[in-house]
Design a protein around this motif. Sequence first.
Motif, PDB file in Angstrom:
ATOM      1  N   ALA A  72       0.837  -1.213   0.000  1.00  0.00           N
ATOM      2  CA  ALA A  72       0.000   0.000   0.000  1.00  0.00           C
ATOM      3  C   ALA A  72       0.869   1.259   0.000  1.00  0.00           C
ATOM      4  O   ALA A  72       0.582   2.226  -0.723  1.00  0.00           O
ATOM      5  CB  ALA A  72      -0.933  -0.020   1.211  1.00  0.00           C
ATOM      6  N   PHE A  73       1.954   1.264   0.787  1.00  0.00           N
ATOM      7  CA  PHE A  73       2.862   2.422   0.796  1.00  0.00           C
ATOM      8  C   PHE A  73       3.611   2.539  -0.528  1.00  0.00           C
ATOM      9  O   PHE A  73       3.876   3.647  -1.006  1.00  0.00           O
ATOM     10  CB  PHE A  73       3.861   2.326   1.961  1.00  0.00           C
ATOM     11  N   ALA A  74       3.964   1.394  -1.116  1.00  0.00           N
ATOM     12  CA  ALA A  74       4.692   1.412  -2.393  1.00  0.00           C
ATOM     13  C   ALA A  74       3.862   2.112  -3.466  1.00  0.00           C
ATOM     14  O   ALA A  74       4.387   2.888  -4.270  1.00  0.00           O
ATOM     15  CB  ALA A  74       5.034  -0.013  -2.817  1.00  0.00           C
ATOM     16  N   LYS A  75       2.549   1.879  -3.456  1.00  0.00           N
ATOM     17  CA  LYS A  75       1.672   2.513  -4.457  1.00  0.00           C
ATOM     18  C   LYS A  75       1.633   4.022  -4.276  1.00  0.00           C
ATOM     19  O   LYS A  75       1.262   4.754  -5.199  1.00  0.00           O
ATOM     20  CB  LYS A  75       0.261   1.927  -4.365  1.00  0.00           C
ATOM     21  N   GLN A  76       1.996   4.500  -3.087  1.00  0.00           N
ATOM     22  CA  GLN A  76       2.030   5.950  -2.828  1.00  0.00           C
ATOM     23  C   GLN A  76       3.418   6.540  -3.092  1.00  0.00           C
ATOM     24  O   GLN A  76       3.651   7.721  -2.819  1.00  0.00           O
ATOM     25  CB  GLN A  76       1.620   6.254  -1.369  1.00  0.00           C
ATOM     26  N   GLY A  77       4.360   5.698  -3.529  1.00  0.00           N
ATOM     27  CA  GLY A  77       5.707   6.197  -3.838  1.00  0.00           C
ATOM     28  C   GLY A  77       6.552   6.472  -2.605  1.00  0.00           C
ATOM     29  O   GLY A  77       7.445   7.336  -2.614  1.00  0.00           O
ATOM     30  N   ALA A  78       6.304   5.701  -1.539  1.00  0.00           N
ATOM     31  CA  ALA A  78       7.102   5.877  -0.317  1.00  0.00           C
ATOM     32  C   ALA A  78       8.458   5.191  -0.449  1.00  0.00           C
ATOM     33  O   ALA A  78       8.682   4.408  -1.377  1.00  0.00           O
ATOM     34  CB  ALA A  78       6.333   5.293   0.873  1.00  0.00           C
ATOM     35  N   LYS A  79       9.360   5.511   0.483  1.00  0.00           N
ATOM     36  CA  LYS A  79      10.656   4.825   0.580  1.00  0.00           C
ATOM     37  C   LYS A  79      10.534   3.859   1.746  1.00  0.00           C
ATOM     38  O   LYS A  79      10.289   4.295   2.883  1.00  0.00           O
ATOM     39  CB  LYS A  79      11.765   5.848   0.823  1.00  0.00           C
ATOM     40  N   ILE A  80      10.695   2.580   1.460  1.00  0.00           N
ATOM     41  CA  ILE A  80      10.241   1.577   2.416  1.00  0.00           C
ATOM     42  C   ILE A  80      11.361   0.644   2.868  1.00  0.00           C
ATOM     43  O   ILE A  80      12.096   0.082   2.050  1.00  0.00           O
ATOM     44  CB  ILE A  80       9.114   0.729   1.785  1.00  0.00           C
ATOM     45  N   GLY A  81      11.448   0.455   4.173  1.00  0.00           N
ATOM     46  CA  GLY A  81      12.317  -0.564   4.751  1.00  0.00           C
ATOM     47  C   GLY A  81      11.492  -1.788   5.085  1.00  0.00           C
ATOM     48  O   GLY A  81      10.534  -1.715   5.854  1.00  0.00           O
ATOM     49  N   ILE A  82      11.857  -2.911   4.452  1.00  0.00           N
ATOM     50  CA  ILE A  82      11.212  -4.201   4.713  1.00  0.00           C
ATOM     51  C   ILE A  82      12.085  -4.938   5.730  1.00  0.00           C
ATOM     52  O   ILE A  82      13.310  -4.891   5.642  1.00  0.00           O
ATOM     53  CB  ILE A  82      11.152  -5.035   3.406  1.00  0.00           C
ATOM     54  N   ASN A  83      11.460  -5.625   6.657  1.00  0.00           N
ATOM     55  CA  ASN A  83      12.243  -6.306   7.694  1.00  0.00           C
ATOM     56  C   ASN A  83      11.680  -7.686   8.024  1.00  0.00           C
ATOM     57  O   ASN A  83      10.475  -7.906   7.994  1.00  0.00           O
ATOM     58  CB  ASN A  83      12.262  -5.444   8.971  1.00  0.00           C
ATOM     59  N   SER A  84      12.590  -8.567   8.332  1.00  0.00           N
ATOM     60  CA  SER A  84      12.252  -9.854   8.958  1.00  0.00           C
ATOM     61  C   SER A  84      13.518 -10.362   9.638  1.00  0.00           C
ATOM     62  O   SER A  84      14.620  -9.897   9.335  1.00  0.00           O
ATOM     63  CB  SER A  84      11.786 -10.868   7.918  1.00  0.00           C
ATOM     64  N   HIS A  85      13.334 -11.320  10.542  1.00  0.00           N
ATOM     65  CA  HIS A  85      14.512 -11.932  11.179  1.00  0.00           C
ATOM     66  C   HIS A  85      15.164 -12.950  10.249  1.00  0.00           C
ATOM     67  O   HIS A  85      16.305 -13.344  10.472  1.00  0.00           O
ATOM     68  CB  HIS A  85      14.125 -12.596  12.503  1.00  0.00           C
ATOM     69  N   VAL A  86      14.434 -13.365   9.203  1.00  0.00           N
ATOM     70  CA  VAL A  86      14.980 -14.336   8.250  1.00  0.00           C
ATOM     71  C   VAL A  86      14.790 -13.828   6.820  1.00  0.00           C
ATOM     72  O   VAL A  86      13.831 -13.116   6.531  1.00  0.00           O
ATOM     73  CB  VAL A  86      14.285 -15.717   8.377  1.00  0.00           C
ATOM     74  N   ALA A  87      15.729 -14.199   5.942  1.00  0.00           N
ATOM     75  CA  ALA A  87      15.577 -13.868   4.520  1.00  0.00           C
ATOM     76  C   ALA A  87      14.860 -15.044   3.861  1.00  0.00           C
ATOM     77  O   ALA A  87      15.443 -16.106   3.668  1.00  0.00           O
ATOM     78  CB  ALA A  87      16.946 -13.642   3.893  1.00  0.00           C
ATOM     79  N   THR A  88      13.582 -14.864   3.559  1.00  0.00           N
ATOM     80  CA  THR A  88      12.766 -15.956   3.021  1.00  0.00           C
ATOM     81  C   THR A  88      13.108 -16.209   1.547  1.00  0.00           C
ATOM     82  O   THR A  88      13.601 -15.307   0.861  1.00  0.00           O
ATOM     83  CB  THR A  88      11.270 -15.605   3.162  1.00  0.00           C
ATOM     84  N   PRO A  89      12.844 -17.424   1.036  1.00  0.00           N
ATOM     85  CA  PRO A  89      13.220 -17.769  -0.346  1.00  0.00           C
ATOM     86  C   PRO A  89      12.647 -16.808  -1.399  1.00  0.00           C
ATOM     87  O   PRO A  89      13.319 -16.462  -2.342  1.00  0.00           O
ATOM     88  CB  PRO A  89      12.638 -19.174  -0.531  1.00  0.00           C
TER      89      PRO A  89
END
Length: 258
Positions: A26-43
Amino acid sequence: MFSDLNNKRVLITGSTAGMGLATAQAFAKQGAKIGINSHVATPGLEQTLGSLRQLGAEVEFFQADITKSAECSSLIEAFVARFGGLDVLINNAGGLGGRANLEAIDDEFYQHVMDLNARSALMMTKYAIPHLRASAKKSGETSCVISTGSIAGREGGGVGAGIYAASKAWLHDIHRNWVKEFTGDRIRFNIVSPGTIDTAFHDGKSDELRAKIAASIPMGRFGYAEEVAPTFLFFASHACSGYITGQILDVNGGQIAP
Ligand code: NAD
């Protein structure tokens, strides 16, 4: 409607799946700058990042386990180093952390659930504050923290989920305290409180149990992550909610009306 979110720097914890990912979209569609996070890097991570970028966003993945305070600190620093500041922190990572009835709870279980849902948001917010303060000062508007609470924090949770429910109630309440401390810095704090949303959170529930839960919801079904995401946009947008702080917005198909 959310045009002021264009170029906003938004860090979303727990955002490789479920509501965090739907919110990132939803933020991407607004042209935001986004930090994605998780404790694991999923496939499927690279594909996820690629599709977010195709929506028009600048996106970076930051691996960090937010149950560890040192990793909360380095996550904030890495995000700020990449994007030059932070305008919106979304404390979304969390989870049930297992089920245990009261007589089976030990220190380790208690610590695990509280670290996942309470200490994580506390430490993320602590390390974000200087950057959010700077953001609000520079823009002359507000910056904000939005945390994912829960219907369980309102009604006590199911049997075996008492610590989880209490950790979310803790989160609901500490926001009220932060409002008192940081409104002078023009930092807003709001909670998005989902009901029963169809994500991996409910993996392992039988079809019968899912049907029983759905029948208890006035709308007769689980919610979708995409139906929760716009509430984060609303709270993040100064134009839409610049005078709203310390509130809890329930997104639950009528499951409870507090
Ligand atoms: P999900 O399992 O689909 O997604 C959880 C995300 O958090 C994933 O990206 C996962 O990798 C990440 N994560 C888990 N532990 C982490 C850690 N230690 N450090 C960093 N990232 C971590 O779950 P969801 O249902 O989208 O849940 C999101 C939030 O919503 C949680 O806080 C949850 O408690 C809350 N919630 C969910 C529901 C529901 O019905 N699904 C209801 C109320 C509240």
